[in-house]
Design a protein around this motif. Structure first.
Motif, PDB file in Angstrom:
ATOM      1  N   SER A 217      -0.028   4.314   0.572  1.00  0.00           N
ATOM      2  CA  SER A 217      -0.677   5.471   1.178  1.00  0.00           C
ATOM      3  C   SER A 217       0.281   6.349   1.939  1.00  0.00           C
ATOM      4  O   SER A 217       0.165   7.574   1.921  1.00  0.00           O
ATOM      5  CB  SER A 217      -1.807   5.014   2.104  1.00  0.00           C
TER       6      SER A 217
ATOM      7  N   CYS B  88       0.844  -1.178   0.000  1.00  0.00           N
ATOM      8  CA  CYS B  88       0.000   0.000   0.000  1.00  0.00           C
ATOM      9  C   CYS B  88       0.878   1.225   0.000  1.00  0.00           C
ATOM     10  O   CYS B  88       1.794   1.341   0.803  1.00  0.00           O
ATOM     11  CB  CYS B  88      -0.893  -0.001   1.233  1.00  0.00           C
TER      12      CYS B  88
ATOM     13  N   TYR C 202       0.531  -5.108   7.185  1.00  0.00           N
ATOM     14  CA  TYR C 202       1.044  -5.581   5.895  1.00  0.00           C
ATOM     15  C   TYR C 202       1.287  -7.076   5.963  1.00  0.00           C
ATOM     16  O   TYR C 202       1.661  -7.605   6.993  1.00  0.00           O
ATOM     17  CB  TYR C 202       2.411  -4.953   5.625  1.00  0.00           C
TER      18      TYR C 202
ATOM     19  N   HIS D  58      -7.931   3.481   5.050  1.00  0.00           N
ATOM     20  CA  HIS D  58      -7.196   4.756   4.940  1.00  0.00           C
ATOM     21  C   HIS D  58      -8.156   5.893   4.602  1.00  0.00           C
ATOM     22  O   HIS D  58      -8.070   6.985   5.172  1.00  0.00           O
ATOM     23  CB  HIS D  58      -6.148   4.668   3.831  1.00  0.00           C
TER      24      HIS D  58
ATOM     25  N   HIS E 221      -8.407  -2.371   3.050  1.00  0.00           N
ATOM     26  CA  HIS E 221      -7.245  -1.645   3.569  1.00  0.00           C
ATOM     27  C   HIS E 221      -7.296  -0.186   3.123  1.00  0.00           C
ATOM     28  O   HIS E 221      -7.223   0.734   3.941  1.00  0.00           O
ATOM     29  CB  HIS E 221      -5.971  -2.330   3.060  1.00  0.00           C
ATOM     30  N   GLU E 222      -7.468   0.021   1.806  1.00  0.00           N
ATOM     31  CA  GLU E 222      -7.443   1.400   1.301  1.00  0.00           C
ATOM     32  C   GLU E 222      -8.683   2.166   1.757  1.00  0.00           C
ATOM     33  O   GLU E 222      -8.618   3.363   2.027  1.00  0.00           O
ATOM     34  CB  GLU E 222      -7.328   1.408  -0.230  1.00  0.00           C
TER      35      GLU E 222
ATOM     36  N   HIS F 125      -1.732   2.819   9.180  1.00  0.00           N
ATOM     37  CA  HIS F 125      -1.189   1.462   9.302  1.00  0.00           C
ATOM     38  C   HIS F 125      -0.980   1.118  10.778  1.00  0.00           C
ATOM     39  O   HIS F 125      -0.607   1.980  11.569  1.00  0.00           O
ATOM     40  CB  HIS F 125       0.152   1.356   8.559  1.00  0.00           C
TER      41      HIS F 125
END
Ligand SMILES: [Zn+2]
Length: 1006
Positions: free
Chosen positions: A34, A32, A311, A242, A238-239, A248
């Motif tokens: 981000s 990711c 992760y 965010h 996950h995104e 994270h």
């Protein structure tokens, strides 16, 4: 030689057999981006300020909501305080629009998008394939494909753009997607689905000769939108996390947890975490031990690797309650809660119509092109076409001529038959002169230098519509560009370290396009041999064994043949001596890699205790850093010590000894000596039965056959002889029996030398004294309980003292002689009559007691025995009619004798007791006529007896009363006087001096 290849980033422990390997490679091929994306966004001060403010508001929001939670005392299996959470009262639905950016966007069907959103909803609801991990919660947040378009008409929440931006470069093109299509982020979560994201998730790390480069799976920003390369549930979850402000779980990668609302991911119920690496689902890594410093954790727990915001987990399935809270807070706060209240999940009307068009036939029109819009709407009966808000047509299909560079916003509104329900679809048509310069590097950081290590970068040309290219690469400072060629792609060697800028000009005739500029960091690739010493040991007395590492902290390879030299002193010391056996590197060591070796070198002198290692002393290697080539170590010799080093104890006590190893080398053998009284002479910790002062030596060998010795000096307290008690008795009239108790202090049971006991008639320290005798105590005499009783017969002394002194010659060494002598008084055996003379009334009892001084009598005898109640007692009762002398004789048990006398005088109780008759016939009874008187009669001055004829037949003068020999025996002129009556005349003196005259008759009768 022992070589072990280890990764450069390893921690190397002293023990060469143990290596902990920490591979930093992120297992997930598409990470990711981000964080990187946020770093780009945060360069905008307004963005950073907004982000900080949002985090502050979320914190306050959650703190105010905390009061509706009731803490319980329960701690769950994860060591976390559990809350009783208010049940989810309603599901929040966030409207989503999915922008499919592909060269063939129809390859992603509506159903695939619907399925993707269902996966996303399962992930957020902790259900379906995401339901098993007990750490997860149902967030109560769900997502819908928008049903209401920004203009209020019907939509299915999906748009498709055919574009060469299906592969975007995150560093060069991150802003371009919003220009292709974006719905108002205040009301919709925009998901851009692309084919690929080019870039490297920093930090890109070099390990053992190669770069570990991690590609992008997606990136997002809070409230901004999500870019994903697939509709994989965990990736989108996950995104989306965010997008809804989650960070994270390893945020900061520093384990900080002073305040869980301010540190790490700002969420308290995700454990502190600094690791991005993958670990097995059932064996999660525990990268931080700060869990309990703040927050709900009562014990240190493993990282929550199953968290969607971690992760590399093979099993992502968890949003925690805290993360859910943070997302809810964000949704409530973001843009005044506009996402929450957008109602874009509701159908504006219920007719089954859906507007849709495309211009796939010419997706990248140039100026002057007629763009044909293909209407594929369903369920509609009429249409209206708008360009930049202006109604252009009401036909099913629509063509439009684009006349200038720019973006044309084309919108189709489809109507049902009644006209009260509409659906709309909007597309941004980007128009240019036909060329767009784009490129993408295959590496985002390199180390390269001419003549050392060249790492060429391929700049892949992704331009659209160009026929000619011109590459420009700056100098190493990024200041001055120069022409780098006109090939399509550029493979470029960077010959010096620096910060380079690269750009591309693409053209087709007069149409020219300038790319964005890429900045590339080129690091110095020199190798660097850094020495580390892990263990130095004495080896077989004449050598030193060194375990050392050569770490290549540079990028280029350190080649076999490099030399490590050894010296006996520290650098700069006087006359360092080079030692035998230099080390030659046997194999190459790749960049950012290390190896551990063991080398044995000879010593310059015995017990050499310092050593210097120098890498590449001849300086034949061009290294990044030269200052880390020398290492000095000292104080590594095999050394032992023993405790106690010096002590004093009681004899016959038990003392633990201990060998201490002051080196890091293990001990292979031990010998204590002398081996007397030891529990074990080959142990590190024997016990010693101490009998005398002794110097214990311990000799040890190291596992590398070096020897050292140490001593333990054990002293015992000296003998202290003392004289405890003395008794003295008379013996056989000429001797004394003296008994003394002699004791030994400080644990002794025997003397080491025989000692003399001496006896004197006085304290020889004070007055002249005569020695009365002596006796010896032998060295083999056993002092049971520390003491022995010694009797001795010595000469009789007349002084009433006996002075006993022991060990006066100090034949037996002792330091304390104050208790070695004793003066004892004694009283001789003696019988005493006090008084010696007694007056007794005739026939009356007189008790008399004899005093026994000194020893007690054993036997006592009174003689004569007449008139005594007891003849063998100290006390007796005397009853006599006549005066008597008694002798009293006694003996003690040791044959000492003594005697005394008592004299008894008898008296009548009255002045005179004169008889009227007496019978001098020789029968022993009443044969004399004498003056019997009381004791107040001192003397008989005159005693005269006359017969009837007046003749004086007897006279005595100045006699004692009560003595028959002073009386008349009945004879007159040698003949027996005739029977008859006689006249007596007595003149007596009394005690008080008066004189008394007595006259009377007595009849003589035979
Ligand atoms: Zn992320």
């Amino acid at each position: 030689m022992n070589q072990k290849k280890v990764l450069f980033h390893l921690f190397l422990f002293l023990s060469i057999s143990v290596f902990a390997q920490q591979n930093i490679t992120i297992a997930q091929p598409n990470g990711c981006g981000s964080d990187n994306y946020l770093q780009i966004l945060r360069k905008d001060a307004a963005f950073s300020a907004n982000e900080l403010n949002m985090n502050k508001q979320i914190r306050l929001f959650n703190a105010s909501n905390e009061i509706i939670r009731q803490r319980t005392n329960a701690t769950n299996n994860n060591g976390k305080t559990t809350y009783s959470v208010s049940p989810i009262t309603g599901i929040i639905s966030i409207p989503v629009v999915v922008h499919i950016i592909k060269s063939n966007p129809e390859s992603v069907t509506d159903q695939m998008v619907i399925d993707g959103i269902k996966e996303l909803n399962d992930a957020f609801a902790h259900q379906g394939s995401y339901s098993s991990d007990p750490l997860g919660v149902n967030t109560g947040i769900q997502f819908c494909l928008a049903k209401t378009a920004p203009d209020g008409s019907l939509t299915n929440g999906i748009d498709r753009i055919s574009s060469y931006y299906e592969n975007i470069d995150v560093d060069l093109e991150s802003g371009v997607l919003a220009t292709l299509s974006q719905w108002d982020p205040a009301y919709y979560a925009n998901i851009w689905l692309v084919s690929g994201i080019k870039g490297e998730i920093p930090p890109t790390i070099f390990e053992c000769g190669s770069w570990q480069r991690v590609g992008y799976g997606g990136y997002a920003s809070a409230g901004g939108g999500l870019v994903v390369s697939s509709l994989s549930g965990p990736l989108v979850a996950h995104e989306m996390g965010h997008f809804l402000s989650l960070l994270h779980t390893f945020q900061g990668q520093n384990c900080a947890n002073a305040d869980c609302t301010l540190d790490g991911d700002l969420v308290c119920d995700t454990p502190p975490d600094r690791s991005t690496k993958s670990s097995p689902c059932n064996s999660p890594e525990n990268s931080c031990n700060t869990d309990t410093i703040s927050g709900p954790f009562k014990k240190d727990v493993p990282d929550n690797i199953s968290n969607f915001m971690d992760y590399g987990s093979p099993c992502p399935s968890v949003f925690t309650q805290g993360q859910s809270d943070r997302m809810h807070a964000f949704i409530n706060l973001f843009n005044g809660g506009s996402l929450l209240n957008s109602n874009r999940c509701n159908l504006p009307c219920t007719d089954a119509i859906l507007a849709k068009f495309d211009w796939y036939a010419n997706p990248h029109p140039m100026i002057g092109d007629v763009v044909s819009f293909n209407n594929s709407s369903t369920g509609a009966s009429s249409y209206k076409w708008y360009v930049n808000g202006v109604l252009m047509a009401n036909t099913p299909s629509f063509n439009y001529t684009v006349s200038s560079v720019g973006t044309y916003i084309v919108k189709l509104v489809a109507y049902n038959t009644s006209g009260n329900c509409t659906s709309s679809y909007t597309g941004n048509v980007l128009v240019d002169c036909g060329v767009v310069a784009r490129f993408s590097p295959d590496k985002r950081i390199i180390a390269s230098e001419s003549g050392i290590y060249k790492d060429p970068v391929l700049f892949q040309n992704t331009s659209y519509g160009a026929t000619n290219y011109q590459w420009f690469v700056s100098d190493k400072t990024g200041a001055t560009f120069s022409n780098a060629g006109n090939t399509k792609d550029l493979l470029y060697d960077f010959l010096q370290p620096g910060t380079y800028k690269i750009k591309l000009v693409a053209s087709n005739g007069s149409c020219v396009s300038n790319s964005n500029t890429y900045t590339l960091t080129v690091l110095d690739p020199k190798p660097d041999g850094a020495l580390s010493v892990y263990q130095v040991s004495c080896y077989k007395t004449d050598s030193i064994r060194i375990v050392f590492g050569i770490n290549n902290t540079g990028y280029d390879t350190l080649h076999a043949g490099a030399i490590v030299s050894f010296y006996d002193k520290f650098p700069g010391a006087v006359n360092p001596q080079k030692l035998n056996n230099s080390f030659v590197l046997p194999n190459d060591i790749l960049g950012k890699c290390g190896a551990v070796f063991t080398q044995i070198v000879g010593v310059s002198k015995p017990k050499q205790d310092s050593i210097t290692l120098i890498f590449d002393e001849a300086n034949v290697i061009n290294e990044l850093i030269e200052s880390n080539n020398t290492v000095f170590k000292q104080k590594f010799q095999f050394r032992i010590s023993a405790t106690p080093a010096d002590t004093i104890v009681f004899t016959n006590s038990t003392l633990p000894l201990l060998l201490i190893n002051n080196s890091l080398d293990p001990i292979s053998s031990i010998i204590w000596s002398p081996n007397i009284g030891l529990s074990c002479n080959t142990c590190a910790n024997p016990t010693l039965n101490v009998t005398d002062t002794v110097l214990m030596k311990v000799l040890a060998n190291s596992s590398f056959n070096c020897t050292d010795s140490a001593y333990s000096y054990i002293k015992v307290f000296p003998i202290d002889i003392s004289l405890d008690s003395t008794s003295i008795v008379c013996f056989n009239n000429d001797s004394l029996l003296v008994t003394v108790k002699v004791c030994l202090a400080n644990g002794y049971k025997r003397l080491k030398k025989k000692i003399e006991i001496e006896y004197f008639n006085n304290d020889f320290n004070l007055v002249p004294a005569i020695k009365l005798g002596s006796i010896f105590i032998d060295s083999n005499t056993v002092f049971s309980n520390g003491c022995v009783v010694v009797p001795a017969y010595i000469k009789m002394t007349l002084t009433p003292n006996v002075f006993v002194a022991i060990n006066t010659s100090l034949a037996q060494f002792e330091t304390n002689t104050s208790n070695n002598s004793k003066l004892t008084k004694y009283t001789p055996f003696k019988l005493i009559a006090q008084p010696t003379d007694y007056d007794a009334y005739r026939g009356e009892n007189l008790p008399i007691t004899i005093i026994n001084q000194g020893d007690a009598y054993k036997n006592i005898i009174w003689t004569p025995s007449e008139g005594l109640s007891c003849t063998n007692c100290l006390s007796t009762i005397i009853n006599t009619k006549i005066n008597r002398n008694y002798k009293i004789w006694g003996i003690n048990k040791f044959y000492c004798t003594d005697s005394t006398y008592v004299n008894i005088s008898t008296y009548y109780r009255s002045h005179l007791a004169l008889p009227t008759v007496f019978t001098p016939n020789g029968d022993g009874l009443n044969d004399y006529f004498y003056v019997i008187a009381g004791k107040e009669v001192v003397s008989v001055n005159k005693f005269q007896i006359f017969n009837r004829w007046g003749q004086k037949v007897f006279e005595s003068n100045n006699s004692k009363p009560n003595e028959y020999i002073s009386g008349w025996d009945g004879y007159y002129k040698g003949k027996i006087a005739e029977n008859g009556t006689y006249i007596y005349y007595i003149l007596i003196t009394l005690l008080d001096g008066t004189i008394e005259e007595v006259k009377g008759n007595i009849t003589l009768f035979r």
